[in-house]
Scaffold this motif. Structure first.
Motif, PDB file in Angstrom:
ATOM      1  N   PHE A  14      22.105   1.534   2.886  1.00 35.30           N
ATOM      2  CA  PHE A  14      23.419   1.353   2.275  1.00 35.30           C
ATOM      3  C   PHE A  14      23.898   2.711   1.813  1.00 35.30           C
ATOM      4  O   PHE A  14      23.132   3.458   1.212  1.00 35.30           O
ATOM      5  CB  PHE A  14      23.341   0.429   1.057  1.00 35.30           C
ATOM      6  N   ALA A  46      17.522   0.175   1.542  1.00 34.22           N
ATOM      7  CA  ALA A  46      17.187  -1.078   0.865  1.00 34.22           C
ATOM      8  C   ALA A  46      16.013  -1.765   1.556  1.00 34.22           C
ATOM      9  O   ALA A  46      15.245  -2.488   0.921  1.00 34.22           O
ATOM     10  CB  ALA A  46      18.392  -2.005   0.847  1.00 34.22           C
ATOM     11  N   ASN A  65       9.769  -7.066  -6.767  1.00 35.20           N
ATOM     12  CA  ASN A  65      10.604  -6.881  -7.952  1.00 35.20           C
ATOM     13  C   ASN A  65      12.090  -6.936  -7.605  1.00 35.20           C
ATOM     14  O   ASN A  65      12.456  -6.907  -6.437  1.00 35.20           O
ATOM     15  CB  ASN A  65      10.286  -5.543  -8.603  1.00 35.20           C
ATOM     16  N   ASN A  66      12.908  -6.969  -8.637  1.00 35.12           N
ATOM     17  CA  ASN A  66      14.356  -6.946  -8.425  1.00 35.12           C
ATOM     18  C   ASN A  66      14.737  -5.685  -7.642  1.00 35.12           C
ATOM     19  O   ASN A  66      14.256  -4.600  -7.925  1.00 35.12           O
ATOM     20  CB  ASN A  66      15.104  -6.922  -9.756  1.00 35.12           C
ATOM     21  N   GLY A  69      14.563  -5.552  -1.949  1.00 31.24           N
ATOM     22  CA  GLY A  69      15.036  -5.749  -0.577  1.00 31.24           C
ATOM     23  C   GLY A  69      14.810  -7.137  -0.011  1.00 31.24           C
ATOM     24  O   GLY A  69      14.953  -7.343   1.199  1.00 31.24           O
ATOM     25  N   THR A  72      18.222  -8.652   1.017  1.00 29.34           N
ATOM     26  CA  THR A  72      18.688  -7.865   2.163  1.00 29.34           C
ATOM     27  C   THR A  72      17.952  -8.291   3.427  1.00 29.34           C
ATOM     28  O   THR A  72      18.566  -8.459   4.491  1.00 29.34           O
ATOM     29  CB  THR A  72      18.485  -6.368   1.894  1.00 29.34           C
ATOM     30  N   GLU A 177      16.008 -17.896  -3.898  1.00 26.48           N
ATOM     31  CA  GLU A 177      16.257 -17.814  -5.327  1.00 26.48           C
ATOM     32  C   GLU A 177      17.199 -18.849  -5.868  1.00 26.48           C
ATOM     33  O   GLU A 177      17.849 -18.636  -6.856  1.00 26.48           O
ATOM     34  CB  GLU A 177      16.973 -16.464  -5.545  1.00 26.48           C
TER      35      GLU A 177
HETATM   36  N1  LIG Z   1      26.302  -4.178  -0.187  1.00 23.39           N
HETATM   37  C1  LIG Z   1      25.480  -3.298  -0.775  1.00 23.39           C
HETATM   38  N2  LIG Z   1      25.874  -2.020  -0.954  1.00 23.39           N
HETATM   39  C2  LIG Z   1      25.049  -1.118  -1.517  1.00 23.39           C
HETATM   40  N3  LIG Z   1      23.816  -1.388  -1.945  1.00 23.39           N
HETATM   41  C3  LIG Z   1      23.346  -2.645  -1.811  1.00 23.39           C
HETATM   42  C4  LIG Z   1      24.159  -3.670  -1.219  1.00 23.39           C
HETATM   43  N4  LIG Z   1      23.437  -4.815  -1.207  1.00 23.39           N
HETATM   44  C5  LIG Z   1      22.246  -4.533  -1.769  1.00 23.39           C
HETATM   45  N5  LIG Z   1      22.182  -3.222  -2.133  1.00 23.39           N
HETATM   46  C6  LIG Z   1      21.017  -2.538  -2.723  1.00 23.39           C
HETATM   47  O1  LIG Z   1      19.883  -2.829  -1.981  1.00 23.39           O
HETATM   48  C7  LIG Z   1      18.746  -2.977  -2.812  1.00 23.39           C
HETATM   49  C8  LIG Z   1      18.003  -4.263  -2.477  1.00 23.39           C
HETATM   50  O2  LIG Z   1      18.778  -5.368  -2.893  1.00 23.39           O
HETATM   51  P1  LIG Z   1      18.338  -6.873  -2.663  1.00 23.39           P
HETATM   52  O3  LIG Z   1      19.485  -7.718  -3.043  1.00 23.39           O
HETATM   53  O4  LIG Z   1      17.796  -7.014  -1.300  1.00 23.39           O
HETATM   54  O5  LIG Z   1      17.167  -7.036  -3.732  1.00 23.39           O
HETATM   55  P2  LIG Z   1      16.289  -8.329  -4.023  1.00 23.39           P
HETATM   56  O6  LIG Z   1      14.907  -7.993  -3.616  1.00 23.39           O
HETATM   57  O7  LIG Z   1      16.899  -9.516  -3.452  1.00 23.39           O
HETATM   58  O8  LIG Z   1      16.349  -8.357  -5.608  1.00 23.39           O
HETATM   59  P3  LIG Z   1      16.419  -9.625  -6.605  1.00 23.39           P
HETATM   60  O9  LIG Z   1      15.016 -10.003  -6.919  1.00 23.39           O
HETATM   61  O10 LIG Z   1      17.079  -9.082  -7.824  1.00 23.39           O
HETATM   62  O11 LIG Z   1      17.210 -10.697  -5.945  1.00 23.39           O
HETATM   63  C9  LIG Z   1      19.251  -2.903  -4.245  1.00 23.39           C
HETATM   64  O12 LIG Z   1      18.938  -1.627  -4.759  1.00 23.39           O
HETATM   65  C10 LIG Z   1      20.748  -3.052  -4.124  1.00 23.39           C
HETATM   66  O13 LIG Z   1      21.404  -2.270  -5.079  1.00 23.39           O
END
Ligand SMILES: Nc1ncnc2c1ncn2[C@@H]1O[C@H](COP(=O)(O)OP(=O)(O)OP(=O)(O)O)[C@@H](O)[C@H]1O
Ligand SMILES: [Mg+2]
Lengths: 256, 275
Positions: A14, A46, A65-66, A69, A72, A177
């Protein structure tokens, strides 16, 4: 056709939002200030070089963790996002619940939203009609089905979204989730339903921070950390390692 | 591009539902609401009739209110469809981020919902044509063709601008100004014949009328509607425009549609991360 999905060296980058002109006004200002070209292009991986192979009928959890990825990765599986590098190979029809409010329109009634959502997932109108009663019955929202969605509580919206997602007859079901907002009774019902779908041989990818639910559902887990694969293996082992590392981090913080 | 079109076709039911959603939200589900879409063209008709027959009668163009309506309705369809579809992608982030579907259906459904209104407005226009006693000739059979050309052009522009708005969020603001200018460069309130064939502009001798037709596809489209519904300002009855003129207009519109589809398809993959 054998179903399933594989990631081979998949990366998703990203570019961070603030480094690009977001409007013509911005663009013009930057051109005047002659700095448009000198801004660094900050980017963020990501998902970073992820490879795994999920066979048809497997139930796999993704933990981490949060921001590690997980969401994504699921979006890459649905083709909502396209990988920057590597290839995603999805064999079979995908249905899923990606975070809350799966593509609902607040001004429309629950009924219209079922049709809208079904059509978004590529269902034909008569397929939706055939499943409609079943969807409503599962969500237990009979009394609210003609109410506009904006008057639903978040748990009610989730119920409807879940009911639609599981009625699609997909080969691959992605769950991100979403169960957390349901009340305990409905959560149990959902987990039962997922079990049932598992028995039918549907591939399930399950993302949750509720490690007990993960433990009870999945045979295999993938642990991600900052977009990289930390571990991929038997569910119990992976969860133990993940929990251990989380506790370690916690201790580090306390020492500091 | 062919695979894109095929995928949109596979999701045609979604397209139908989105069009219905647009119409429903506009009319809040009521039957009266549906009639509501006739009120706007009817008011326009009333205003033009009063203004141009009583207040400032335009004697150089016979039955001027009909003449104007033949231009205003197509223009209004174009400009409202384009204006609302500019936001169609960027405002549907909640859908785009959660479900995979061919995103082309978003601008397409917005344009089609407006097209339904446009079709209804023809009821008013034909009523007006009867009241004013403009003879209806067989040329009117070309109406579906002209409408299709018009629709193709509108969809093409909408695809382009909705893509642009994902990356530059003030596209709508800029288009508002540009559409104003575009409106005045389109022969809605004046006959094309009013323009000089040739004119000196900035020291150059330019074929103004030809240039306007060439550079502004809406000019040709409005001229086509007028030709088959109203005729010409010198009093000839409605007639089918020269076939090479119609062919050129059709090809231009098709080119815009193809270009719009191509641009949208090229950037579509980035929409989910940008909206
Ligand atoms: N559209 C976007 N533009 C820029 N960065 C993004 C975008 N979508 C996600 N990110 C970044 O990608 C990374 C991974 O995000 P992701 O949503 O996959 O995390 P996650 O593992 O699902 O976390 P959570 O447990 O909080 O749901 C994060 O740092 C987020 O800021
Ligand atoms: Mg997430």
């Amino acid at each position: 056709m054998t179903t399933g999905l594989s990631f081979s060296h998949v990366s998703k980058r990203f570019t961070v939002q603030h480094d690009r002109a977001r409007s013509f006004q911005d663009l013009m200002l930057r051109m005047l200030q002659r700095q448009g070209r000198h801004l660094p292009r900050e980017s963020y991986w990501a998902v970073n070089d992820l490879s795994f192979d999920i066979k048809g009928g497997e139930t796999v959890a993704i933990v981490g963790n949060n921001g590690s990825g997980k969401s994504t990765s699921l979006k890459l599986m649905t083709r909502i996002l396209t990988p920057t590098r590597g290839t995603v190979d999805v064999r079979g029809r995908v249905s899923g619940l990606l975070e809350l409010g799966a593509g609902f329109h607040p001004e429309l009634s629950g009924r219209d939203n079922v049709y809208l959502n079904g059509a978004l997932m590529g269902l034909k109108k008569r397929d939706i009609e055939r499943r409609f009663d079943e969807i409503v019955a599962f969500s237990e929202l009979e009394r609210f089905i003609d109410v506009q969605l904006k008057f639903y509580s978040s748990g009610m919206a989730m119920r409807l979204a879940f009911s639609i997602a599981v009625s699609v007859d997909a080969d691959i079901l992605l769950v991100d989730e979403v169960l957390a907002v349901g009340d305990p009774a409905f959560q149990v019902k959902c987990l039962h339903k997922i079990h049932e779908i598992m028995q039918e041989g549907v591939t399930i990818v399950f993302v949750s921070h509720d490690l007990d639910a993960v433990q009870s559902l999945c045979q295999r887990a993938v642990w991600l950390d900052r977009g990289r694969m930390m571990m991929d293996g038997e569910c119990g082992e992976v969860l133990d390692a993940y929990v251990a590392s989380a506790q370690e981090e916690d201790q580090d913080v306390q020492i500091l | 591009m062919l695979t894109r079109i095929r995928e949109v076709y596979a999701y045609r039911e979604l397209l139908g539902i989105l069009v219905m959603r647009d119409l429903k939200l506009r009319y809040k589900n009521s039957v009266l609401g549906f009639l509501w879409s006739l009120v706007n063209p009817m008011l326009l008709m009333l205003v033009f009739t009063i203004v141009f027959t009583v207040m400032i009668p335009n004697l150089s163009v016979p039955k001027f209110p009909v003449f104007v309506m033949c231009g205003v309705l197509p223009w209004n369809f174009f400009s409202t469809a384009v204006t609302s579809s500019i936001l169609s992608v960027s405002h549907n982030g909640h859908l785009i981020k959660k479900v995979y579907f061919p995103l082309e259906v978003l601008p397409l459904s917005t344009v089609l919902a407006n097209f339904v209104n446009f079709c209804l407005a023809f009821i008013v226009l034909f009523g007006m044509i009867l009241v004013f006693g403009v003879p209806i000739t067989p040329a009117v059979s070309l109406l579906p063709v002209v409408m299709l050309i018009h629709l193709m052009f509108t969809v093409g522009i909408s695809l382009l601008l909705s893509t642009l708005n994902v990356f530059y969020r003030d596209t709508g603001v800029i288009m508002e100004v540009l559409l104003q200018a575009w409106f005045f460069l389109t022969p809605v309130f004046y006959p094309m014949e009013m323009l000089p064939e040739w004119a000196h502009i900035a020291g150059l001798l330019l074929p103004v009328r030809r240039l306007l037709y060439m550079l502004n596809p809406m000019a040709s489209i409005v001229a086509s509607y007028r030709s088959i519904l109203y005729g010409s300002t010198v009093g000839t009855a409605a007639h089918i425009p020269a076939w090479d003129f119609t062919l050129r207009t059709a090809l231009t519109s098709a080119a815009f549609l193809a270009f719009g589809l191509w641009v949208f398809g090229r950037f579509r993959q980035r929409f989910a991360e940008e909206v």
